[in-house]
Design a protein around this motif. Structure first.
Motif, PDB file in Angstrom:
ATOM      1  N   VAL A 291      -8.905   8.598   4.846  1.00  0.00           N
ATOM      2  CA  VAL A 291      -8.453   6.760   4.710  1.00  0.00           C
ATOM      3  C   VAL A 291      -8.012   5.844   6.399  1.00  0.00           C
ATOM      4  CG1 VAL A 291      -7.346   5.490   3.645  1.00  0.00           C
ATOM      5  CG2 VAL A 291      -8.850   7.358   2.651  1.00  0.00           C
ATOM      6  N   ALA A 292      -6.678   7.103   6.433  1.00  0.00           N
ATOM      7  CA  ALA A 292      -5.535   6.708   7.924  1.00  0.00           C
ATOM      8  C   ALA A 292      -6.732   6.443   9.388  1.00  0.00           C
ATOM      9  CB  ALA A 292      -4.744   7.272   7.418  1.00  0.00           C
ATOM     10  N   PHE A 293      -7.820   7.351   9.489  1.00  0.00           N
ATOM     11  CA  PHE A 293      -8.046   7.307  10.666  1.00  0.00           C
ATOM     12  C   PHE A 293      -9.812   6.281  10.703  1.00  0.00           C
ATOM     13  CE2 PHE A 293      -5.694  10.719  10.353  1.00  0.00           C
ATOM     14  CZ  PHE A 293      -4.643  10.763  11.484  1.00  0.00           C
ATOM     15  N   MET A 294     -10.095   5.730   9.407  1.00  0.00           N
ATOM     16  CA  MET A 294     -11.002   4.611   9.283  1.00  0.00           C
ATOM     17  C   MET A 294     -11.415   3.781  10.812  1.00  0.00           C
ATOM     18  SD  MET A 294     -13.708   5.699   7.960  1.00  0.00           S
ATOM     19  CE  MET A 294     -14.333   6.406   6.448  1.00  0.00           C
ATOM     20  N   PRO A 295     -10.241   3.435  10.769  1.00  0.00           N
ATOM     21  CA  PRO A 295     -10.341   2.440  11.919  1.00  0.00           C
ATOM     22  C   PRO A 295     -10.774   2.411  13.203  1.00  0.00           C
ATOM     23  CG  PRO A 295      -8.618   1.976  10.377  1.00  0.00           C
ATOM     24  CD  PRO A 295      -8.975   2.840   9.984  1.00  0.00           C
ATOM     25  N   ALA A 296     -10.052   3.648  13.261  1.00  0.00           N
ATOM     26  CA  ALA A 296     -10.705   4.701  14.968  1.00  0.00           C
ATOM     27  C   ALA A 296     -11.429   4.955  14.780  1.00  0.00           C
ATOM     28  CB  ALA A 296      -9.338   5.730  14.666  1.00  0.00           C
ATOM     29  N   PHE A 297     -12.131   5.048  13.784  1.00  0.00           N
ATOM     30  CA  PHE A 297     -13.724   5.936  13.732  1.00  0.00           C
ATOM     31  C   PHE A 297     -14.395   4.901  13.656  1.00  0.00           C
ATOM     32  CE2 PHE A 297     -16.720   7.961  11.189  1.00  0.00           C
ATOM     33  CZ  PHE A 297     -17.444   8.870  11.897  1.00  0.00           C
ATOM     34  N   VAL A 298     -14.358   4.031  13.129  1.00  0.00           N
ATOM     35  CA  VAL A 298     -15.054   2.622  13.456  1.00  0.00           C
ATOM     36  C   VAL A 298     -15.393   2.048  14.538  1.00  0.00           C
ATOM     37  CG1 VAL A 298     -15.715   0.189  11.966  1.00  0.00           C
ATOM     38  CG2 VAL A 298     -15.105   2.194  10.812  1.00  0.00           C
ATOM     39  N   GLU A 299     -13.710   1.951  15.220  1.00  0.00           N
ATOM     40  CA  GLU A 299     -13.766   0.787  16.152  1.00  0.00           C
ATOM     41  C   GLU A 299     -14.043   1.809  17.658  1.00  0.00           C
ATOM     42  OE1 GLU A 299     -11.023  -2.417  18.829  1.00  0.00           O
ATOM     43  OE2 GLU A 299     -10.852  -2.301  16.794  1.00  0.00           O
ATOM     44  N   GLY A 300     -13.458   3.280  17.420  1.00  0.00           N
ATOM     45  CA  GLY A 300     -13.262   3.379  18.459  1.00  0.00           C
ATOM     46  C   GLY A 300     -15.257   4.057  18.675  1.00  0.00           C
ATOM     47  N   GLU A 301     -15.268   4.985  17.507  1.00  0.00           N
ATOM     48  CA  GLU A 301     -16.667   5.349  17.802  1.00  0.00           C
ATOM     49  C   GLU A 301     -17.877   4.441  17.486  1.00  0.00           C
ATOM     50  OE1 GLU A 301     -17.210   8.647  18.022  1.00  0.00           O
ATOM     51  OE2 GLU A 301     -14.590   9.083  18.145  1.00  0.00           O
ATOM     52  N   PHE A 302     -17.726   3.569  17.025  1.00  0.00           N
ATOM     53  CA  PHE A 302     -18.881   2.256  17.309  1.00  0.00           C
ATOM     54  C   PHE A 302     -18.795   1.462  17.861  1.00  0.00           C
ATOM     55  CE2 PHE A 302     -19.042   5.291  13.008  1.00  0.00           C
ATOM     56  CZ  PHE A 302     -20.068   6.149  13.136  1.00  0.00           C
ATOM     57  N   VAL A 351     -16.818  15.289   4.221  1.00  0.00           N
ATOM     58  CA  VAL A 351     -15.217  14.846   4.998  1.00  0.00           C
ATOM     59  C   VAL A 351     -15.945  15.418   6.217  1.00  0.00           C
ATOM     60  CG1 VAL A 351     -12.896  14.948   6.372  1.00  0.00           C
ATOM     61  CG2 VAL A 351     -13.530  14.062   3.658  1.00  0.00           C
ATOM     62  N   ALA A 352     -16.196  16.820   6.270  1.00  0.00           N
ATOM     63  CA  ALA A 352     -16.937  17.141   7.514  1.00  0.00           C
ATOM     64  C   ALA A 352     -17.805  17.129   8.380  1.00  0.00           C
ATOM     65  CB  ALA A 352     -16.534  18.531   7.044  1.00  0.00           C
ATOM     66  N   VAL A 353     -18.651  16.607   7.288  1.00  0.00           N
ATOM     67  CA  VAL A 353     -20.406  16.184   7.442  1.00  0.00           C
ATOM     68  C   VAL A 353     -19.577  14.452   8.217  1.00  0.00           C
ATOM     69  CG1 VAL A 353     -22.364  15.472   7.230  1.00  0.00           C
ATOM     70  CG2 VAL A 353     -21.564  16.949   6.326  1.00  0.00           C
ATOM     71  N   LEU A 354     -19.392  13.928   7.526  1.00  0.00           N
ATOM     72  CA  LEU A 354     -18.334  12.487   8.225  1.00  0.00           C
ATOM     73  C   LEU A 354     -18.386  12.455  10.164  1.00  0.00           C
ATOM     74  CD1 LEU A 354     -18.036   9.521   7.740  1.00  0.00           C
ATOM     75  CD2 LEU A 354     -15.337   9.875   7.300  1.00  0.00           C
ATOM     76  N   SER A 355     -17.731  14.003  10.408  1.00  0.00           N
ATOM     77  CA  SER A 355     -17.184  14.362  11.136  1.00  0.00           C
ATOM     78  C   SER A 355     -18.065  13.781  12.523  1.00  0.00           C
ATOM     79  CB  SER A 355     -16.479  14.600  11.784  1.00  0.00           C
ATOM     80  OG  SER A 355     -16.762  15.624  11.889  1.00  0.00           O
ATOM     81  N   THR A 356     -19.684  14.483  11.965  1.00  0.00           N
ATOM     82  CA  THR A 356     -20.408  14.037  12.636  1.00  0.00           C
ATOM     83  C   THR A 356     -21.958  13.126  12.740  1.00  0.00           C
ATOM     84  OG1 THR A 356     -22.265  15.313  11.192  1.00  0.00           O
ATOM     85  CG2 THR A 356     -20.754  16.616  12.046  1.00  0.00           C
ATOM     86  N   MET A 357     -21.344  11.954  11.972  1.00  0.00           N
ATOM     87  CA  MET A 357     -22.326  11.418  11.577  1.00  0.00           C
ATOM     88  C   MET A 357     -22.552  10.445  12.948  1.00  0.00           C
ATOM     89  SD  MET A 357     -23.666  11.199   8.807  1.00  0.00           S
ATOM     90  CE  MET A 357     -24.152  12.796   9.202  1.00  0.00           C
ATOM     91  N   VAL A 424     -10.673  11.423  17.145  1.00  0.00           N
ATOM     92  CA  VAL A 424     -11.122  11.224  15.495  1.00  0.00           C
ATOM     93  C   VAL A 424     -11.892  12.012  15.366  1.00  0.00           C
ATOM     94  CG1 VAL A 424     -12.098   9.496  15.859  1.00  0.00           C
ATOM     95  CG2 VAL A 424     -10.887   9.258  13.840  1.00  0.00           C
ATOM     96  N   ARG A 425     -13.371  12.328  15.927  1.00  0.00           N
ATOM     97  CA  ARG A 425     -14.322  13.332  15.177  1.00  0.00           C
ATOM     98  C   ARG A 425     -13.722  14.604  14.477  1.00  0.00           C
ATOM     99  NH1 ARG A 425     -19.439  11.519  15.321  1.00  0.00           N
ATOM    100  NH2 ARG A 425     -19.886   9.483  15.875  1.00  0.00           N
ATOM    101  N   GLY A 426     -13.073  15.429  15.553  1.00  0.00           N
ATOM    102  CA  GLY A 426     -12.621  16.157  15.579  1.00  0.00           C
ATOM    103  C   GLY A 426     -11.001  17.003  14.311  1.00  0.00           C
ATOM    104  N   ALA A 427     -10.540  15.575  14.168  1.00  0.00           N
ATOM    105  CA  ALA A 427      -9.445  15.571  13.310  1.00  0.00           C
ATOM    106  C   ALA A 427     -10.166  15.418  11.921  1.00  0.00           C
ATOM    107  CB  ALA A 427      -8.713  13.977  13.411  1.00  0.00           C
ATOM    108  N   LEU A 428     -11.139  14.710  11.931  1.00  0.00           N
ATOM    109  CA  LEU A 428     -12.202  14.517  10.614  1.00  0.00           C
ATOM    110  C   LEU A 428     -12.715  15.877  10.354  1.00  0.00           C
ATOM    111  CD1 LEU A 428     -13.853  11.199  10.807  1.00  0.00           C
ATOM    112  CD2 LEU A 428     -12.004  11.603   9.326  1.00  0.00           C
ATOM    113  N   ALA A 429     -13.075  16.620  11.464  1.00  0.00           N
ATOM    114  CA  ALA A 429     -13.403  17.674  11.194  1.00  0.00           C
ATOM    115  C   ALA A 429     -12.425  19.126  10.195  1.00  0.00           C
ATOM    116  CB  ALA A 429     -14.360  18.358  11.838  1.00  0.00           C
ATOM    117  N   THR A 430     -11.540  18.922  10.878  1.00  0.00           N
ATOM    118  CA  THR A 430     -10.240  19.774  10.508  1.00  0.00           C
ATOM    119  C   THR A 430      -9.777  19.037   9.363  1.00  0.00           C
ATOM    120  OG1 THR A 430      -9.660  19.409  12.845  1.00  0.00           O
ATOM    121  CG2 THR A 430      -8.147  20.349  11.122  1.00  0.00           C
ATOM    122  N   MET A 431      -9.895  17.478   8.847  1.00  0.00           N
ATOM    123  CA  MET A 431      -9.411  17.530   7.446  1.00  0.00           C
ATOM    124  C   MET A 431     -10.912  18.842   6.768  1.00  0.00           C
ATOM    125  SD  MET A 431      -9.098  13.157   7.584  1.00  0.00           S
ATOM    126  CE  MET A 431      -7.862  13.252   9.570  1.00  0.00           C
ATOM    127  N   GLY A 432     -12.211  18.239   6.838  1.00  0.00           N
ATOM    128  CA  GLY A 432     -13.388  18.509   6.218  1.00  0.00           C
ATOM    129  C   GLY A 432     -12.258  20.280   5.893  1.00  0.00           C
TER     130      GLY A 432
END
Length: 456
Positions: A291-302, A351-357, A424-432
């Motif tokens: 949840v904390a990294f959604m802003p960075a994921f959405v803006e930084g990746e997309f 959560v792990a799959v999210l990092s690969t989208m 941020v993708r690597g961090a999400l994968a680590t969480m999952g």
């Protein structure tokens, strides 16, 4: 009072994943994670999804929670967006959540003692009032253009402080208003109110913040209005009695630290309850930081903005609402432990799959699964934990079940540093992966205990 440590008798039937420590109160035979073999007592009658909302006092408490959660969810999104806009660093997002967690870590054990020893309605009113004033203060700071990053940290810490002080009282009061036999339904409906607020609140915050007529300051004022509605609904609640003191507690003036130690000793001495608390701690500590990294994921990746951050949060919450609605019928049933395991593994995998989208819209689809599994996990750990707890310790046990929220926020800081290092993708994968590993260890530990209990 002698604590009941119900374990399978030598040579008797081994406990199943759906069994639990029976509470010491003989009048409350509750299934869960450890002791009485499944099927040895009558299963609770199936109830309708919204059965406990027929209780007027609980309905008022539930509606108060809906408005409070909406206000808080709006502020979570706004704080994350402001932290990113002011610094454009993932570690800043982690810092804001870290101070929320630090305050929650300090206040939650005290909130558990307060829930067991103080009248709950005044406690809820005081806490909600401070949440209202915090939102108003942030709105004024934005409207007068004096906002600074440290203000985000202070408001986050104040919100964490109030979460810790009133969270155990809210759940404990829920149990008193509806009775233990319907506790699972009521707790799941409370999770539904949280999940439902997450459907509308982030999108509402994103739309209002992006609308020039309202802006960020106006959105904070809307959040303040919702917090005020929540406060008003608390006043008509009945005065509930204080929990009965356990015989092991001091007869002299209560010492909060001694009361906390008693609560921890009580929970850790009951194997099923201990496992429920520990798995909740590790799963939330690793997984919920997505949840904390959604802003960075959405803006930084997309390359998208605040509206899309709110949208993906809302999509995930649709899955949460569906899961909570279905669980409301089954949370008091005999298979709650197995459902907990399924939800935990599902949460880690999604959560792990999210990092690969590769696209925002595919990420939204995965968010449906994240919302469903995370909500199911949270509702079931709270239900199983409270069912295994006697009345005298409910507030303190609930505070232990709430501590994972503090730990997940504290972990946001090192995970923010990790995200700056590996992305941020690597961090999400680590969480999952962390969640999946924790759930695997949980199942292994339970199976070992099951085999030990089965030995003659």
């Amino acid at each position: 009072m002698t604590e009941s440590r119900a374990t399978a008798a030598p040579g008797g039937p081994a406990p199943s994943l759906d069994d639990c420590d029976a509470p010491a109160a003989a009048s409350a035979p509750d299934p869960g994670l450890q002791s009485t073999p499944a099927g040895s007592s009558a299963a609770p009658a199936k109830m309708t999804t919204f059965a406990t909302l027929a209780v007027p006092a609980f309905r008022a408490l539930w509606l108060s929670g809906v408005f409070s959660f909406m206000a808080i969810q709006m502020q979570f999104l706004l704080r994350g967006w402001l932290a990113w806009e002011l610094t454009e660093r993932e570690s800043a997002l982690g810092t804001v959540f870290f101070f929320f967690g630090l305050a929650l870590l300090v206040s939650t054990p005290l909130g558990g003692v307060a829930a067991d020893r103080l009248p709950k309605r005044p406690l809820l009113i005081a806490g909600q009032l401070i949440l209202l004033l915090t939102a108003l203060g942030m709105g004024i700071a934005l409207a007068t253009d004096i906002i600074q990053f440290w203000m985000l940290v202070v408001s986050s810490a104040l919100q964490g402080l109030m979460f810790g002080l009133i969270g155990p009282a809210r759940i404990s009061m829920t149990t008193e208003l509806v009775g233990r036999e319907r506790m699972g339904n009521a707790i799941t409906l409370s999770s539904l109110s949280l999940s439902g607020s997450r459907v509308f609140a982030p999108s509402l915050a994103g739309i209002l913040a992006g609308w020039a007529l309202v802006g960020l300051s106006g959105t904070y004022f809307v959040s303040s209005a919702l917090a005020a509605l929540s406060l008003v609904l608390l006043f008509p609640l009945p005065a509930t009695p204080r929990a009965r003191r356990d015989a092991s507690a001091s007869r002299t003036r209560p010492n909060p630290l001694a009361e906390i130690r008693l609560g921890v000793r009580y929970a850790m001495s009951r194997p099923g309850l201990r496992r429920t608390i520990l798995i909740s701690l590790f799963v939330m500590m690793f997984g919920f930081n997505y949840v904390a990294f959604m802003p960075a994921f959405v803006e930084g990746e997309f390359g998208l903005g605040v509206f899309e951050v709110g949208l993906i949060s809302s999509v995930g919450s649709i899955g949460a609402v569906v899961a909570a609605t279905l669980l409301a019928r089954h949370a008091d049933g005999p298979h709650a432990g197995s459902l907990l395991v399924a939800a935990g593994f599902g949460f880690g995998v999604t959560v792990a799959v999210l990092s690969t989208m590769p696209s925002f819209w595919l990420a939204c689809v995965v968010s449906l699964g994240i919302g469903a599994s995370s909500t199911g996990f949270m509702a079931l750990t709270q239900t199983l934990g409270m069912r295994a707890t006697t009345e005298a310790y409910q507030g303190r046990v609930q505070s232990l079940l709430q501590l994972p929220f503090a730990m997940f926020a504290l972990m946001a800081l090192p995970l923010g540093a990790l995200a700056e290092w590996v992305g941020v993708r690597g961090a999400l994968a680590t969480m999952g992966v962390g969640v999946v590993v924790a759930m695997s260890l949980y199942v292994v530990a339970f199976r070992r205990a099951e085999m030990a209990d089965a030995e003659p």
